[in-house]
Design an enzyme around this catalytic site. Sequence first.
Site, PDB file in Angstrom:
ATOM      1  N   TYR A 190      -5.015  -5.426   5.225  1.00  0.00           N
ATOM      2  CA  TYR A 190      -5.591  -6.271   4.181  1.00  0.00           C
ATOM      3  C   TYR A 190      -5.507  -5.524   2.860  1.00  0.00           C
ATOM      4  O   TYR A 190      -5.797  -4.327   2.803  1.00  0.00           O
ATOM      5  CB  TYR A 190      -7.055  -6.590   4.503  1.00  0.00           C
ATOM      6  CG  TYR A 190      -7.767  -7.391   3.433  1.00  0.00           C
ATOM      7  CD1 TYR A 190      -7.424  -8.721   3.190  1.00  0.00           C
ATOM      8  CD2 TYR A 190      -8.783  -6.817   2.661  1.00  0.00           C
ATOM      9  CE1 TYR A 190      -8.083  -9.458   2.203  1.00  0.00           C
ATOM     10  CE2 TYR A 190      -9.449  -7.557   1.676  1.00  0.00           C
ATOM     11  CZ  TYR A 190      -9.095  -8.874   1.458  1.00  0.00           C
ATOM     12  OH  TYR A 190      -9.748  -9.604   0.490  1.00  0.00           O
ATOM     13  N   ASP A 217      -2.511   2.007   0.167  1.00  0.00           N
ATOM     14  CA  ASP A 217      -3.749   1.336  -0.224  1.00  0.00           C
ATOM     15  C   ASP A 217      -4.904   2.126   0.390  1.00  0.00           C
ATOM     16  O   ASP A 217      -5.211   1.997   1.572  1.00  0.00           O
ATOM     17  CB  ASP A 217      -3.735  -0.115   0.270  1.00  0.00           C
ATOM     18  CG  ASP A 217      -5.001  -0.868  -0.167  1.00  0.00           C
ATOM     19  OD1 ASP A 217      -5.925  -0.217  -0.697  1.00  0.00           O
ATOM     20  OD2 ASP A 217      -5.041  -2.097   0.036  1.00  0.00           O
ATOM     21  N   LYS A 241     -13.891   0.624  -3.748  1.00  0.00           N
ATOM     22  CA  LYS A 241     -15.041   0.995  -2.905  1.00  0.00           C
ATOM     23  C   LYS A 241     -15.694   2.311  -3.345  1.00  0.00           C
ATOM     24  O   LYS A 241     -16.375   2.327  -4.354  1.00  0.00           O
ATOM     25  CB  LYS A 241     -14.632   0.967  -1.435  1.00  0.00           C
ATOM     26  CG  LYS A 241     -14.167  -0.468  -1.081  1.00  0.00           C
ATOM     27  CD  LYS A 241     -14.026  -0.831   0.348  1.00  0.00           C
ATOM     28  CE  LYS A 241     -13.789  -2.333   0.438  1.00  0.00           C
ATOM     29  NZ  LYS A 241     -12.566  -2.759   1.075  1.00  0.00           N
TER      30      LYS A 241
HETATM   31  C1  LIG Z   1     -11.650  -3.906   0.415  1.00  0.00           C
HETATM   32  C2  LIG Z   1     -10.196  -3.701   0.340  1.00  0.00           C
HETATM   33  C3  LIG Z   1      -9.410  -4.261  -0.687  1.00  0.00           C
HETATM   34  C4  LIG Z   1      -9.970  -5.236  -1.681  1.00  0.00           C
HETATM   35  O1  LIG Z   1     -10.955  -4.665  -2.466  1.00  0.00           O
HETATM   36  P1  LIG Z   1     -12.010  -5.649  -3.212  1.00  0.00           P
HETATM   37  O2  LIG Z   1     -12.815  -4.714  -4.052  1.00  0.00           O
HETATM   38  O3  LIG Z   1     -12.784  -6.310  -2.114  1.00  0.00           O
HETATM   39  O4  LIG Z   1     -11.224  -6.611  -4.004  1.00  0.00           O
HETATM   40  C5  LIG Z   1      -8.072  -3.914  -0.761  1.00  0.00           C
HETATM   41  N1  LIG Z   1      -7.526  -3.082   0.125  1.00  0.00           N
HETATM   42  C6  LIG Z   1      -8.238  -2.534   1.129  1.00  0.00           C
HETATM   43  C7  LIG Z   1      -7.575  -1.586   2.073  1.00  0.00           C
HETATM   44  C8  LIG Z   1      -9.580  -2.853   1.285  1.00  0.00           C
HETATM   45  O5  LIG Z   1     -10.269  -2.348   2.309  1.00  0.00           O
END
Ligand SMILES: *Cc1c(COP(=O)(O)O)cnc(C)c1O
Length: 439
Positions: free
Chosen positions: A145, A240, A268
């Site tokens: 994701y 990511d 995060k």
């Molecule tokens: C949470 C997450 C996102 C998206 O971040 P948001 O702040 O919710 O938009 C993208 N990539 C990864 C791996 C994530 O865990």
Amino acid sequence: MAAGPRCEELFARARRVLPGGVNSPVRAYRSVGGTPLVVRRAAGAEIEDEDGRRYLDFVGSWGPLVLGHAHPEVLAAIAEAAARGTTFGAPCALEVELAEALVAAYPGLEQVRCVSSGTEAVMSAVRLARGATGRDLVVKFSGCYHGHADHLLVAAGSGLATFGRPASAGVPEPFAALTRVLPLDDEEAARALFAREGERIAAVLIEPIPANNGLLLQRREFLATLAELTRAAGALLVFDEVISGFRVARGGAAELYGIEPDLATFGKIVGGGLPVGAFGGKRATMAHLSPEGGVYQAGTLSGNPVAMAAGLATLRLLERDGVHERLEALGRALERALAPVVAASPTPVALARVGSIFWLSLQPGPPPRAAEAIDPGAARRYAALFHALLDAGIALAPSAFEVGFLSAAHTEGDIERLAAALPAALERAAAAAGGERAG
Ligand SMILES: *Cc1c(COP(=O)(O)O)cnc(C)c1O
């Protein structure tokens, strides 16, 4: 145990004015059933709902709260920054300091740009990769994701084709057509795609520690193969690290595996509980970004001083207090405490863990490494387990395929509490599985 009366009442009001009663779908408990906890306050490892019920929390707001809820020094940094003004729309010292902290911590990182969410970080990194390479195709992996940008809400097509199809209504087919989707843990599929279309690929985007569809831990060799393929083809490798950054090590998965990506995205933890994302790479790549280069990217609240202060305070506390070592020790304690519970479980269960990220895989065999190996039936067994733990005052994520997080606020006692509550919860999961077979 059903939700308390005040949670029920507030959520009924929420459903009238918010779609599904929430501002982010998984919070609605659709995959486990029941009414969500409406949270009133939280501190350390504990959350309290609007009915005054307290829960030991392993969700950690889905990843940002590596120090636990409402850490006093993070709160103080927020208050101090806010008192000097909440947004300037101009350069500020705090954004320089946060950028310096990111560059100092992450392998190979030379420059970053700050944004306001993980979604925005990944979306911008992909645009930058396309602008820097002059190519259109993006490769992602099924089970990863990356936020909800159109070209990444794409699922694998049928059969062996790697062509993406929209994973959400509202994503046009022509957008999805620029995304290729590969299985995780499969070098051959990646090699075949590069042999076919390597010179059209701008970026390969991966969660080096896939933690949004269970915890699908990858072999280092697989990640190394992606680095090799992208380098040879002139494509960019994008890690990511929105979850794994500053979570599994100071330098994220790049440090853990000893592999430097061309671009990395963060979110995060780097916001310390406030809305922050960031992406970065080598100076030469980042020079493609406006105002230096032709790739446009901007944000009214980007580099917001209050958010920068929260992130910076968090990153400094991680170092000062040796938090990553502590989290690894807690993670090992979790493995030790759960081993006998797993061995005696009446229903299949296995623990996947890296550092302070953990996942209970409710299917036979070792935890899967690819989305295709996940048993969707685990969701029903998980719903029973989830509610049994909630009744015992322990909050795991309200979805079978979301991970749990330990924080510096958790103690070995908290882990023992989870281990003590799990056997009865696994009994409930086993009973739910029996019901599945019966009907
Ligand atoms: C949470 C997450 C996102 C998206 O971040 P948001 O702040 O919710 O938009 C993208 N990539 C990864 C791996 C994530 O865990």
